[in-house]
Design a protein around this motif. Structure first.
Motif, PDB file in Angstrom:
ATOM      1  N   GLY A   1       0.806  -1.219   0.000  1.00  0.00           N
ATOM      2  CA  GLY A   1       0.000   0.000   0.000  1.00  0.00           C
ATOM      3  C   GLY A   1       0.839   1.269   0.000  1.00  0.00           C
ATOM      4  O   GLY A   1       0.488   2.256   0.643  1.00  0.00           O
ATOM      5  N   ILE A   2       1.940   1.243  -0.718  1.00  0.00           N
ATOM      6  CA  ILE A   2       2.858   2.382  -0.743  1.00  0.00           C
ATOM      7  C   ILE A   2       2.803   3.056  -2.105  1.00  0.00           C
ATOM      8  O   ILE A   2       2.787   2.399  -3.138  1.00  0.00           O
ATOM      9  CB  ILE A   2       4.303   1.910  -0.472  1.00  0.00           C
ATOM     10  CG1 ILE A   2       4.399   1.327   0.929  1.00  0.00           C
ATOM     11  CG2 ILE A   2       5.285   3.046  -0.646  1.00  0.00           C
ATOM     12  CD1 ILE A   2       5.727   0.672   1.222  1.00  0.00           C
ATOM     13  N   SER A   3       2.791   4.384  -2.079  1.00  0.00           N
ATOM     14  CA  SER A   3       2.827   5.162  -3.301  1.00  0.00           C
ATOM     15  C   SER A   3       3.820   6.310  -3.115  1.00  0.00           C
ATOM     16  O   SER A   3       3.877   6.915  -2.042  1.00  0.00           O
ATOM     17  CB  SER A   3       1.439   5.723  -3.609  1.00  0.00           C
ATOM     18  OG  SER A   3       1.499   6.577  -4.736  1.00  0.00           O
ATOM     19  N   THR A   4       4.592   6.620  -4.146  1.00  0.00           N
ATOM     20  CA  THR A   4       5.590   7.685  -4.041  1.00  0.00           C
ATOM     21  C   THR A   4       5.034   9.041  -4.459  1.00  0.00           C
ATOM     22  O   THR A   4       5.796   9.967  -4.700  1.00  0.00           O
ATOM     23  CB  THR A   4       6.831   7.372  -4.905  1.00  0.00           C
ATOM     24  OG1 THR A   4       6.435   7.257  -6.264  1.00  0.00           O
ATOM     25  CG2 THR A   4       7.527   6.128  -4.424  1.00  0.00           C
ATOM     26  N   THR A   5       3.717   9.160  -4.515  1.00  0.00           N
ATOM     27  CA  THR A   5       3.141  10.446  -4.908  1.00  0.00           C
ATOM     28  C   THR A   5       3.235  11.475  -3.781  1.00  0.00           C
ATOM     29  O   THR A   5       3.020  12.650  -4.019  1.00  0.00           O
ATOM     30  CB  THR A   5       1.662  10.283  -5.341  1.00  0.00           C
ATOM     31  OG1 THR A   5       0.939   9.647  -4.289  1.00  0.00           O
ATOM     32  CG2 THR A   5       1.560   9.465  -6.612  1.00  0.00           C
ATOM     33  N   GLY A   6       3.578  11.036  -2.556  1.00  0.00           N
ATOM     34  CA  GLY A   6       3.736  11.973  -1.438  1.00  0.00           C
ATOM     35  C   GLY A   6       4.959  11.646  -0.615  1.00  0.00           C
ATOM     36  O   GLY A   6       5.532  10.561  -0.729  1.00  0.00           O
ATOM     37  N   PRO A   7       5.363  12.561   0.269  1.00  0.00           N
ATOM     38  CA  PRO A   7       6.576  12.340   1.072  1.00  0.00           C
ATOM     39  C   PRO A   7       6.448  11.166   2.044  1.00  0.00           C
ATOM     40  O   PRO A   7       7.418  10.462   2.312  1.00  0.00           O
ATOM     41  CB  PRO A   7       6.778  13.660   1.814  1.00  0.00           C
ATOM     42  CG  PRO A   7       5.477  14.365   1.742  1.00  0.00           C
ATOM     43  CD  PRO A   7       4.779  13.867   0.524  1.00  0.00           C
ATOM     44  N   MET A   8       5.256  10.927   2.572  1.00  0.00           N
ATOM     45  CA  MET A   8       5.057   9.817   3.503  1.00  0.00           C
ATOM     46  C   MET A   8       5.242   8.476   2.801  1.00  0.00           C
ATOM     47  O   MET A   8       5.831   7.552   3.359  1.00  0.00           O
ATOM     48  CB  MET A   8       3.673   9.891   4.142  1.00  0.00           C
ATOM     49  CG  MET A   8       3.517   8.930   5.277  1.00  0.00           C
ATOM     50  SD  MET A   8       4.782   9.246   6.509  1.00  0.00           S
ATOM     51  CE  MET A   8       3.872   8.988   7.971  1.00  0.00           C
ATOM     52  N   GLY A   9       4.771   8.380   1.572  1.00  0.00           N
ATOM     53  CA  GLY A   9       4.943   7.156   0.790  1.00  0.00           C
ATOM     54  C   GLY A   9       6.406   6.859   0.542  1.00  0.00           C
ATOM     55  O   GLY A   9       6.845   5.712   0.616  1.00  0.00           O
ATOM     56  N   ARG A  10       7.181   7.900   0.265  1.00  0.00           N
ATOM     57  CA  ARG A  10       8.623   7.733   0.029  1.00  0.00           C
ATOM     58  C   ARG A  10       9.315   7.225   1.293  1.00  0.00           C
ATOM     59  O   ARG A  10      10.148   6.326   1.241  1.00  0.00           O
ATOM     60  CB  ARG A  10       9.214   9.074  -0.417  1.00  0.00           C
ATOM     61  CG  ARG A  10      10.691   9.104  -0.532  1.00  0.00           C
ATOM     62  CD  ARG A  10      11.167   8.382  -1.746  1.00  0.00           C
ATOM     63  NE  ARG A  10      12.626   8.546  -1.810  1.00  0.00           N
ATOM     64  CZ  ARG A  10      13.425   7.707  -2.367  1.00  0.00           C
ATOM     65  NH1 ARG A  10      12.948   6.631  -2.935  1.00  0.00           N
ATOM     66  NH2 ARG A  10      14.703   7.903  -2.384  1.00  0.00           N
ATOM     67  N   ALA A  11       8.950   7.785   2.457  1.00  0.00           N
ATOM     68  CA  ALA A  11       9.535   7.341   3.727  1.00  0.00           C
ATOM     69  C   ALA A  11       9.156   5.889   4.006  1.00  0.00           C
ATOM     70  O   ALA A  11      10.004   5.076   4.409  1.00  0.00           O
ATOM     71  CB  ALA A  11       9.073   8.242   4.863  1.00  0.00           C
ATOM     72  N   MET A  12       7.895   5.533   3.783  1.00  0.00           N
ATOM     73  CA  MET A  12       7.443   4.160   4.011  1.00  0.00           C
ATOM     74  C   MET A  12       8.144   3.191   3.061  1.00  0.00           C
ATOM     75  O   MET A  12       8.481   2.073   3.440  1.00  0.00           O
ATOM     76  CB  MET A  12       5.925   4.045   3.837  1.00  0.00           C
ATOM     77  CG  MET A  12       5.147   4.621   5.000  1.00  0.00           C
ATOM     78  SD  MET A  12       5.588   3.855   6.566  1.00  0.00           S
ATOM     79  CE  MET A  12       5.071   2.186   6.298  1.00  0.00           C
ATOM     80  N   LEU A  13       8.370   3.633   1.837  1.00  0.00           N
ATOM     81  CA  LEU A  13       9.061   2.797   0.866  1.00  0.00           C
ATOM     82  C   LEU A  13      10.461   2.460   1.363  1.00  0.00           C
ATOM     83  O   LEU A  13      10.897   1.311   1.279  1.00  0.00           O
ATOM     84  CB  LEU A  13       9.141   3.508  -0.483  1.00  0.00           C
ATOM     85  CG  LEU A  13       9.934   2.785  -1.554  1.00  0.00           C
ATOM     86  CD1 LEU A  13       9.194   1.526  -1.993  1.00  0.00           C
ATOM     87  CD2 LEU A  13      10.172   3.685  -2.734  1.00  0.00           C
ATOM     88  N   THR A  14      11.158   3.442   1.897  1.00  0.00           N
ATOM     89  CA  THR A  14      12.508   3.223   2.410  1.00  0.00           C
ATOM     90  C   THR A  14      12.497   2.212   3.548  1.00  0.00           C
ATOM     91  O   THR A  14      13.298   1.273   3.576  1.00  0.00           O
ATOM     92  CB  THR A  14      13.123   4.550   2.899  1.00  0.00           C
ATOM     93  OG1 THR A  14      13.110   5.483   1.814  1.00  0.00           O
ATOM     94  CG2 THR A  14      14.540   4.362   3.387  1.00  0.00           C
ATOM     95  N   VAL A  15      11.557   2.352   4.475  1.00  0.00           N
ATOM     96  CA  VAL A  15      11.463   1.437   5.617  1.00  0.00           C
ATOM     97  C   VAL A  15      11.084   0.030   5.155  1.00  0.00           C
ATOM     98  O   VAL A  15      11.707  -0.955   5.554  1.00  0.00           O
ATOM     99  CB  VAL A  15      10.450   1.966   6.663  1.00  0.00           C
ATOM    100  CG1 VAL A  15      10.185   0.939   7.735  1.00  0.00           C
ATOM    101  CG2 VAL A  15      10.948   3.272   7.262  1.00  0.00           C
ATOM    102  N   MET A  16      10.071  -0.061   4.308  1.00  0.00           N
ATOM    103  CA  MET A  16       9.602  -1.374   3.842  1.00  0.00           C
ATOM    104  C   MET A  16      10.665  -2.095   3.021  1.00  0.00           C
ATOM    105  O   MET A  16      10.828  -3.310   3.136  1.00  0.00           O
ATOM    106  CB  MET A  16       8.323  -1.227   3.013  1.00  0.00           C
ATOM    107  CG  MET A  16       7.115  -0.784   3.823  1.00  0.00           C
ATOM    108  SD  MET A  16       6.688  -1.944   5.119  1.00  0.00           S
ATOM    109  CE  MET A  16       6.177  -3.341   4.158  1.00  0.00           C
ATOM    110  N   SER A  17      11.397  -1.366   2.186  1.00  0.00           N
ATOM    111  CA  SER A  17      12.421  -2.030   1.380  1.00  0.00           C
ATOM    112  C   SER A  17      13.562  -2.520   2.268  1.00  0.00           C
ATOM    113  O   SER A  17      14.162  -3.563   1.994  1.00  0.00           O
ATOM    114  CB  SER A  17      12.937  -1.119   0.267  1.00  0.00           C
ATOM    115  OG  SER A  17      13.575   0.017   0.803  1.00  0.00           O
TER     116      SER A  17
END
Length: 151
Positions: A56-72
């Motif tokens: 449920g991650i999207s890079t369209t916002g800053p929170m999505g980018r942060a979550m992407l880093t953590v999840m990856s």
């Protein structure tokens, strides 16, 4: 920087500004955290968005980018732990005299002997393969075992 993978590479070559890459899971796009983050950076610089359905991650916002880093990072940890457990299991098996991979076929193997008998009767390798349930290439390998024994 990214590992060569023909299908993802083809996808990435066709992306244009405003497109969105949608994957089922994070690990489907990148081999490791560094690779995935570099790929996402490249997409962002090209104006391409990214979305992972499962996480449920999207890079369209800053929170999505942060979550992407953590999840990856967690996905990389999971892959590393799996590889470590696999190596430990193989080491434990080796201590008990077991090896990974297929067993070696020797000249004493039943199918090898049968292939050699059928060859001595004049059958072609393709026909031998049909009889013993092996490919023609396997029959040739079987026939090359114990060649000295056949003379």
């Amino acid at each position: 920087m990214r590992a060569s993978r023909p299908k993802p590479d083809k996808l990435l070559d066709h992306l244009r500004k405003g497109d969105e890459v949608v994957v089922w899971k994070l690990d489907r796009l990148g081999r490791n955290t560094r690779n995935l983050l570099a790929l996402i950076d490249d997409l962002e610089q090209r104006g391409v968005h990214f979305r992972s359905v499962t996480e449920g991650i999207s890079t369209t916002g800053p929170m999505g980018r942060a979550m992407l880093t953590v999840m990856s990072a967690f996905a990389q940890l999971e892959r590393d732990q799996l590889a470590e457990r696999t190596r430990a299991g193989m080491a434990a098996a080796a201590e008990h005299g077991r090896r990974a991979g297929r067993r070696e076929v020797t000249a004493e193997h039943v199918k090898v002997k049968r292939a050699q008998e059928l060859k001595a009767q004049g059958l072609a390798p393709a026909d031998i393969g049909k009889i013993i349930g092996a490919s023609r290439a396997t029959v040739y390998r079987y026939l090359s075992l114990g060649v000295d024994d056949m003379s």
